[in-house]
Write an enzyme that holds these catalytic residues in place. Structure first.
Site, PDB file in Angstrom:
ATOM      1  N   TRP A  78      51.975  38.244  35.608  1.00  0.00           N
ATOM      2  CA  TRP A  78      52.227  36.852  35.232  1.00  0.00           C
ATOM      3  C   TRP A  78      51.686  35.899  36.295  1.00  0.00           C
ATOM      4  O   TRP A  78      51.020  34.911  35.973  1.00  0.00           O
ATOM      5  CB  TRP A  78      53.728  36.645  35.039  1.00  0.00           C
ATOM      6  CG  TRP A  78      54.115  35.310  34.461  1.00  0.00           C
ATOM      7  CD1 TRP A  78      53.337  34.498  33.685  1.00  0.00           C
ATOM      8  CD2 TRP A  78      55.359  34.641  34.604  1.00  0.00           C
ATOM      9  NE1 TRP A  78      54.035  33.363  33.331  1.00  0.00           N
ATOM     10  CE2 TRP A  78      55.281  33.433  33.883  1.00  0.00           C
ATOM     11  CE3 TRP A  78      56.548  34.969  35.261  1.00  0.00           C
ATOM     12  CZ2 TRP A  78      56.342  32.540  33.815  1.00  0.00           C
ATOM     13  CZ3 TRP A  78      57.606  34.074  35.183  1.00  0.00           C
ATOM     14  CH2 TRP A  78      57.515  32.869  34.468  1.00  0.00           C
ATOM     15  N   HIS A 139      49.447  44.956  47.015  1.00  0.00           N
ATOM     16  CA  HIS A 139      50.851  45.353  47.143  1.00  0.00           C
ATOM     17  C   HIS A 139      51.172  45.680  48.599  1.00  0.00           C
ATOM     18  O   HIS A 139      52.284  46.119  48.911  1.00  0.00           O
ATOM     19  CB  HIS A 139      51.141  46.585  46.284  1.00  0.00           C
ATOM     20  CG  HIS A 139      51.231  46.306  44.809  1.00  0.00           C
ATOM     21  ND1 HIS A 139      51.795  45.155  44.292  1.00  0.00           N
ATOM     22  CD2 HIS A 139      50.829  47.043  43.735  1.00  0.00           C
ATOM     23  CE1 HIS A 139      51.750  45.195  42.968  1.00  0.00           C
ATOM     24  NE2 HIS A 139      51.160  46.327  42.609  1.00  0.00           N
ATOM     25  N   ARG A 161      61.140  39.638  43.351  1.00  0.00           N
ATOM     26  CA  ARG A 161      61.992  39.793  42.163  1.00  0.00           C
ATOM     27  C   ARG A 161      63.218  40.621  42.526  1.00  0.00           C
ATOM     28  O   ARG A 161      63.170  41.467  43.425  1.00  0.00           O
ATOM     29  CB  ARG A 161      61.189  40.498  41.062  1.00  0.00           C
ATOM     30  CG  ARG A 161      61.877  40.593  39.719  1.00  0.00           C
ATOM     31  CD  ARG A 161      61.005  41.347  38.734  1.00  0.00           C
ATOM     32  NE  ARG A 161      61.561  41.345  37.383  1.00  0.00           N
ATOM     33  CZ  ARG A 161      61.069  42.052  36.368  1.00  0.00           C
ATOM     34  NH1 ARG A 161      59.997  42.818  36.565  1.00  0.00           N
ATOM     35  NH2 ARG A 161      61.628  41.984  35.175  1.00  0.00           N
ATOM     36  N   TYR A 227      60.699  35.289  41.288  1.00  0.00           N
ATOM     37  CA  TYR A 227      60.484  35.512  39.856  1.00  0.00           C
ATOM     38  C   TYR A 227      61.565  34.815  39.022  1.00  0.00           C
ATOM     39  O   TYR A 227      61.276  34.213  37.984  1.00  0.00           O
ATOM     40  CB  TYR A 227      60.486  37.017  39.578  1.00  0.00           C
ATOM     41  CG  TYR A 227      60.202  37.386  38.145  1.00  0.00           C
ATOM     42  CD1 TYR A 227      58.896  37.451  37.668  1.00  0.00           C
ATOM     43  CD2 TYR A 227      61.238  37.693  37.263  1.00  0.00           C
ATOM     44  CE1 TYR A 227      58.627  37.799  36.350  1.00  0.00           C
ATOM     45  CE2 TYR A 227      60.980  38.041  35.956  1.00  0.00           C
ATOM     46  CZ  TYR A 227      59.676  38.098  35.505  1.00  0.00           C
ATOM     47  OH  TYR A 227      59.416  38.443  34.198  1.00  0.00           O
ATOM     48  N   LYS A 295      59.151  43.391  28.889  1.00  0.00           N
ATOM     49  CA  LYS A 295      60.135  42.364  28.553  1.00  0.00           C
ATOM     50  C   LYS A 295      60.030  41.145  29.449  1.00  0.00           C
ATOM     51  O   LYS A 295      60.116  40.007  29.001  1.00  0.00           O
ATOM     52  CB  LYS A 295      61.553  42.941  28.667  1.00  0.00           C
ATOM     53  CG  LYS A 295      62.034  43.711  27.455  1.00  0.00           C
ATOM     54  CD  LYS A 295      63.515  44.048  27.664  1.00  0.00           C
ATOM     55  CE  LYS A 295      64.108  44.699  26.439  1.00  0.00           C
ATOM     56  NZ  LYS A 295      65.548  44.995  26.636  1.00  0.00           N
ATOM     57  N   GLY A 296      59.917  41.407  30.752  1.00  0.00           N
ATOM     58  CA  GLY A 296      59.866  40.307  31.703  1.00  0.00           C
ATOM     59  C   GLY A 296      61.168  39.547  31.822  1.00  0.00           C
ATOM     60  O   GLY A 296      61.190  38.403  32.254  1.00  0.00           O
TER      61      GLY A 296
END
Length: 328
Positions: A78, A139, A161, A227, A295-296
Site C-alpha cells: 500500500w 526490509h 504495523r 499503518y 484484507k488489510g
C-alpha cells in the site's frame, strides 16, 4: 516444498565463497523453511544475506533517492502504491489513453526491493533505467543501510504495523507461497520465532526502533508512519507523506470537488488494486501478484490468535520498547 521451489531469496544457492566463509562464523537457527543467519543484529536466509552484502558493497545513494522501508507484511504494498501515485501526479501524461503505472505493473515491480531484488545476484546491478527520483524498497533495519544522512539528502519512509496483525498476515502469505492450506502449526512456529526474536528480518522490535530512532535523529530524512493511522485517517497521512517527499498538495488540488487526495486514495485502495488486471496475473519474487492483497484490516489478529498468544506478544513488546519513547 523442496529447496528449489522456494522463492529465490529464501534459498541458499546464490552464495559467493566469501559469504559461505562468513556465514560459517555467524549465529544461526533453523525454522520450517531452512537456516537463518544473524548478521549485524538481523536474521536472514542465506540468499537474502548475500543480497544484503552485495547492497552494502555496491549501493551509492543519490540525493533524490526515496526508499520505502518496512518489516515484512506491515503495509509495504500500500505504501509503495501511494508513493508512486503521489509522484506520478506531478507528471504530464499527454495521452488520455496512457495507463497509470499502477495499472501496468504491480507496486513491487515498480518499486523493487534492494536486498532480494536488485542486489540479490550482484553488487553492481544496472540502475540506469531508474529516473530521478529513484524509488527503492527494503526490509533491512536502518543501520544496515549505512546511509550517511549528513552527506546525502535521500529520504526513507518507514511504515510500522501492530505486530499481531503482522504475524497473521505473514502466516497467510507464507501459506500462499508454500502452497499449503492454513496450518495452525505454521502460525505457532511463526509466533515462537517472533517471541524469540529470531524471525526473518527480526527481531521485530529492533527493526521498528531502528527507524523510530532514525526519525527522531534525522526527521528530514526518515519519516515514521503507522499503518493504523493510515487506515483511520488516510487523507491526513497521505498529505503528510506528500509534504515529506517534497510534493505537497496545492490549494487548487485540495479545492477540487474530487481532489487529488481522494483520487489517490481510491486508486490505491485494496479494492482498486486487487481488481486491476495486472494484479490478477503474473508474479514478483516468486509470489503471485494476488497474494500481495488480502484484507488489510486493523485488528484481524484477534480472529486467529489465542488470548495467551496476544498477551505474551504484548508483554514482550512493552518490555522491549520501554525507555525508547515509542508508544505501542
Amino acid at each position: 516444498m523442496n529447496e528449489k521451489e522456494l522463492p529465490e531469496q529464501l534459498r541458499d544457492d546464490n552464495l559467493s565463497e566469501e559469504t559461505k566463509t562468513l556465514i560459517s562464523s555467524l549465529p544461526s537457527t533453523k525454522d520450517f523453511i531452512g537456516k537463518l543467519y544473524n548478521y549485524q543484529g538481523c536474521w536472514y536466509y542465506p540468499n537474502t544475506l548475500q543480497g544484503v552484502l552485495n547492497f552494502q558493497k555496491g549501493f551509492k545513494p543519490q540525493e533524490t533517492d526515496i526508499i520505502i522501508a518496512s518489516y515484512p507484511k506491515s503495509g509495504t504494498t500500500w505504501l509503495k502504491a501511494l508513493t508512486v501515485a503521489l509522484l506520478e501526479r506531478l507528471k504530464d501524461i499527454s495521452s488520455s489513453d496512457a495507463l497509470h503505472p499502477l495499472q501496468s505493473d504491480n507496486p513491487h515491480g515498480i518499486v523493487p526491493f534492494l536486498e532480494f531484488g536488485l542486489y540479490l545476484k550482484s553488487s553492481t546491478p544496472d540502475l540506469t533505467k531508474f529516473s530521478s527520483p529513484r524509488l527503492f524498497s527494503t526490509h533491512m533495519p536502518l543501520h544496515t543501510l549505512q546511509i550517511p544522512f549528513e552527506d546525502s539528502p535521500c529520504k526513507i519512509v518507514y511504515v510500522c504495523r501492530d505486530v499481531k496483525d503482522v504475524l497473521v498476515s505473514q502466516w497467510y502469505f507464507r501459506c500462499a507461497y508454500l502452497q499449503k492450506e492454513l496450518d495452525k502449526r505454521l502460525l505457532e512456529s511463526l509466533f515462537e520465532s517472533l517471541c524469540n526474536g529470531v524471525g526473518y528480518f527480526g527481531p521485530f522490535w529492533e527493526h521498528v526502533l531502528s527507524y523510530w530512532r532514525g526519525s527522531l535523529e534525522y526527521p528530514k530524512h526518515v519519516l515514521f508512519m503507522r499503518y493504523e493511522e493510515m487506515k483511520s485517517d488516510p487523507a491526513v497521512q497521505v498529505k503528510r507523506l506528500a509534504e515529506f517527499l517534497g510534493c505537497p498538495f496545492t490549494e487548487e488540488e485540495e479545492e477540487e470537488e474530487s481532489g487529488s487526495v481522494d483520487k489517490i486514495l481510491e486508486l490505491c485502495s485494496l479494492r482498486s488494486l486487487s481488481s486491476m488486471e495486472i494484479n490478477k496475473t503474473g508474479s514478483k519474487y516468486d509470489v503471485h501478484h494476488s497474494n500481495y492483497f488480502r484484507k488489510g484490516e486493523v485488528g484481524d489478529s484477534k480472529n486467529h490468535l489465542t488470548h495467551e498468544m496476544e498477551n505474551k506478544i504484548n508483554m514482550i513488546i512493552e518490555e522491549k520498547y520501554k525507555g525508547s519513547g515509542f508508544k505501542y
